[in-house]
Design a protein around this motif. Structure first.
Motif, PDB file in Angstrom:
ATOM      1  N   LEU A 120      23.831  44.761  -2.873  1.00 56.95           N
ATOM      2  CA  LEU A 120      24.990  44.681  -1.981  1.00 56.95           C
ATOM      3  C   LEU A 120      25.576  46.068  -1.746  1.00 56.95           C
ATOM      4  O   LEU A 120      25.966  46.408  -0.617  1.00 56.95           O
ATOM      5  CB  LEU A 120      26.048  43.751  -2.582  1.00 56.95           C
ATOM      6  N   MET A 121      25.636  46.893  -2.783  1.00 56.03           N
ATOM      7  CA  MET A 121      26.162  48.251  -2.643  1.00 56.03           C
ATOM      8  C   MET A 121      25.341  49.049  -1.634  1.00 56.03           C
ATOM      9  O   MET A 121      25.891  49.739  -0.769  1.00 56.03           O
ATOM     10  CB  MET A 121      26.172  48.940  -4.006  1.00 56.03           C
ATOM     11  N   SER A 122      24.022  48.942  -1.724  1.00 56.66           N
ATOM     12  CA  SER A 122      23.171  49.684  -0.795  1.00 56.66           C
ATOM     13  C   SER A 122      23.287  49.131   0.625  1.00 56.66           C
ATOM     14  O   SER A 122      23.247  49.886   1.605  1.00 56.66           O
ATOM     15  CB  SER A 122      21.718  49.648  -1.262  1.00 56.66           C
ATOM     16  N   GLU A 123      23.437  47.810   0.749  1.00 55.14           N
ATOM     17  CA  GLU A 123      23.585  47.212   2.081  1.00 55.14           C
ATOM     18  C   GLU A 123      24.902  47.629   2.734  1.00 55.14           C
ATOM     19  O   GLU A 123      24.983  47.782   3.958  1.00 55.14           O
ATOM     20  CB  GLU A 123      23.506  45.688   1.983  1.00 55.14           C
ATOM     21  N   MET A 124      25.949  47.804   1.915  1.00 53.08           N
ATOM     22  CA  MET A 124      27.224  48.281   2.459  1.00 53.08           C
ATOM     23  C   MET A 124      27.080  49.703   2.987  1.00 53.08           C
ATOM     24  O   MET A 124      27.660  50.056   4.023  1.00 53.08           O
ATOM     25  CB  MET A 124      28.308  48.219   1.379  1.00 53.08           C
ATOM     26  N   VAL A 125      26.314  50.524   2.269  1.00 55.59           N
ATOM     27  CA  VAL A 125      26.044  51.877   2.769  1.00 55.59           C
ATOM     28  C   VAL A 125      25.255  51.804   4.068  1.00 55.59           C
ATOM     29  O   VAL A 125      25.537  52.539   5.025  1.00 55.59           O
ATOM     30  CB  VAL A 125      25.283  52.710   1.716  1.00 55.59           C
ATOM     31  N   ALA A 126      24.266  50.908   4.119  1.00 52.83           N
ATOM     32  CA  ALA A 126      23.464  50.746   5.332  1.00 52.83           C
ATOM     33  C   ALA A 126      24.308  50.283   6.514  1.00 52.83           C
ATOM     34  O   ALA A 126      23.978  50.559   7.668  1.00 52.83           O
ATOM     35  CB  ALA A 126      22.323  49.760   5.085  1.00 52.83           C
ATOM     36  N   ALA A 127      25.418  49.590   6.213  1.00 51.45           N
ATOM     37  CA  ALA A 127      26.352  49.161   7.259  1.00 51.45           C
ATOM     38  C   ALA A 127      27.374  50.246   7.579  1.00 51.45           C
ATOM     39  O   ALA A 127      28.309  50.015   8.347  1.00 51.45           O
ATOM     40  CB  ALA A 127      27.061  47.881   6.839  1.00 51.45           C
ATOM     41  N   ASN A 128      27.192  51.434   6.966  1.00 55.23           N
ATOM     42  CA  ASN A 128      28.045  52.601   7.209  1.00 55.23           C
ATOM     43  C   ASN A 128      29.495  52.369   6.772  1.00 55.23           C
ATOM     44  O   ASN A 128      30.443  52.815   7.416  1.00 55.23           O
ATOM     45  CB  ASN A 128      28.019  53.000   8.695  1.00 55.23           C
ATOM     46  N   LEU A 129      29.647  51.684   5.614  1.00 48.44           N
ATOM     47  CA  LEU A 129      30.984  51.421   5.088  1.00 48.44           C
ATOM     48  C   LEU A 129      31.415  52.450   4.050  1.00 48.44           C
ATOM     49  O   LEU A 129      32.575  52.474   3.644  1.00 48.44           O
ATOM     50  CB  LEU A 129      31.034  50.021   4.453  1.00 48.44           C
ATOM     51  N   GLY A 130      30.511  53.289   3.597  1.00 48.80           N
ATOM     52  CA  GLY A 130      30.836  54.290   2.599  1.00 48.80           C
ATOM     53  C   GLY A 130      29.588  54.797   1.905  1.00 48.80           C
ATOM     54  O   GLY A 130      28.461  54.519   2.335  1.00 48.80           O
ATOM     55  N   LEU A 131      29.790  55.561   0.830  1.00 46.65           N
ATOM     56  CA  LEU A 131      28.688  56.134   0.047  1.00 46.65           C
ATOM     57  C   LEU A 131      28.619  55.426  -1.301  1.00 46.65           C
ATOM     58  O   LEU A 131      29.598  54.825  -1.740  1.00 46.65           O
ATOM     59  CB  LEU A 131      28.908  57.628  -0.180  1.00 46.65           C
ATOM     60  N   THR A 132      27.498  55.538  -1.961  1.00 41.96           N
ATOM     61  CA  THR A 132      27.409  55.030  -3.322  1.00 41.96           C
ATOM     62  C   THR A 132      26.465  55.905  -4.132  1.00 41.96           C
ATOM     63  O   THR A 132      25.748  56.751  -3.584  1.00 41.96           O
ATOM     64  CB  THR A 132      26.962  53.559  -3.363  1.00 41.96           C
ATOM     65  N   ILE A 133      26.475  55.690  -5.452  1.00 40.45           N
ATOM     66  CA  ILE A 133      25.622  56.440  -6.376  1.00 40.45           C
ATOM     67  C   ILE A 133      24.859  55.422  -7.225  1.00 40.45           C
ATOM     68  O   ILE A 133      25.476  54.570  -7.885  1.00 40.45           O
ATOM     69  CB  ILE A 133      26.449  57.378  -7.278  1.00 40.45           C
ATOM     70  N   LEU A 134      23.525  55.518  -7.208  1.00 38.41           N
ATOM     71  CA  LEU A 134      22.684  54.552  -7.910  1.00 38.41           C
ATOM     72  C   LEU A 134      21.584  55.264  -8.692  1.00 38.41           C
ATOM     73  O   LEU A 134      21.160  56.354  -8.310  1.00 38.41           O
ATOM     74  CB  LEU A 134      22.036  53.582  -6.908  1.00 38.41           C
TER      75      LEU A 134
END
Length: 293
Positions: free
Chosen positions: A227-241
């Protein structure tokens, strides 16, 4: 006071609900309520505040919970010790795993371990990393898997994984053209971050963002890496994994970048120092240290 009453009380405290605890224990709700009330009468104090749907511990209830967990952990330890001495029962392992870690590394490891030791049964519970650590310390789990660093005066630590954390950005983000990003350059960015129950929340926030001189601007929190990566793909923000998760991402429209300074994700099997470790536990630790995760 009976040990069963304390075990019932622990279960109610865990679920914050007599109804849910009764379902988990496979007993009737009235029988469970009667047991808790009997314990309260014997101790001469209310242990919980009851409402229609939930039950919350009083201050006295928190004290009783702490001692009840210690007492049941000692009983479990006694049974393990006797089992190993007499060799009268098959092995049993209670393991705490954070969801991130469990889904990444452990299905194949568990399958190999089961084939090698079919008489050792494993009871696996998924908690956030911080709760796994607390549960190992309190004796709920014989061993757990946790993110380092930890207090090695409290825990025996057996490292199993070390890899880099990566920055995930949308492909249209100005940083997407870089191969490496300094953490200080992320000061004004919005993040998809980990829930507080995950050890990575505190580790990344305190050891990297705070040291870099700023609080991360957290837009959303999640416990699911997909879900975190999909939110990034939707251009909602950045994440660190972690790197191993990045290698499994199915989301399109993202870029995976290195961080400077390097942020490491280090995992270890942990046990509580001074607590008896069963033959099954020792066998599992030896097995997983010989595996390449």
């Amino acid at each position: 006071m009976e040990l069963r009453q304390l075990m019932y009380f622990i279960e109610v405290a865990k679920h914050n609900s007599i109804t849910k605890a009764a379902e988990h224990l496979h007993i009737s709700q009235p029988a469970l309520s009667k047991s808790i009330m009997s314990l309260e009468n014997e101790l001469g104090t209310n242990l919980m505040i009851r409402s229609n749907k939930t039950s919350h511990l009083t201050d006295a209830g928190n004290v009783v919970l702490e001692y009840a967990q210690k007492m049941t952990a000692l009983v479990d330890e006694m049974q393990l010790t006797l089992s190993d001495l007499t060799n009268l029962s098959i092995g049993q392992l209670n393991i705490g795993l954070p969801p991130f870690i469990g889904s990444l590394f452990f299905p194949q490891v568990m399958a190999k371990f089961h084939r090698a030791y079919p008489n050792i049964k494993m009871d696996i519970t998924e908690y956030g990393g911080a709760r796994v650590v607390k549960s190992v310390e309190e004796g709920e789990f014989e061993l757990g898997v946790a993110v380092l660093p930890l207090d090695e005066q409290i825990f025996n630590v057996y490292p199993i994984v070390e890899e880099e954390m990566k920055l995930i950005v949308h492909q249209s983000h100005p940083l997407a053209t870089r191969q490496e990003v300094n953490i200080k350059d992320l000061k004004d960015e919005e993040f998809i971050f980990y829930h507080e129950e995950f050890a990575l929340n505190e580790i990344i926030r305190n050891h990297f963002f705070i040291i870099a001189g700023f609080e991360p601007n957290i837009l959303f929190k999640s416990s699911q890496w997909d879900l975190m990566s999909e939110m990034v793909a939707a251009n909602l923000g950045l994440t660190i994994l972690p790197q191993s998760i990045c290698e499994r991402l199915l989301a399109k429209d993202i870029e995976i970048l290195s961080l400077k300074p390097t942020v490491m994700w280090r995992l270890a099997v942990i046990t509580k120092k001074g607590r008896y470790l069963s033959n099954a536990g020792r066998t599992f630790i030896e097995f997983i240290l010989n595996e390449r995760l």
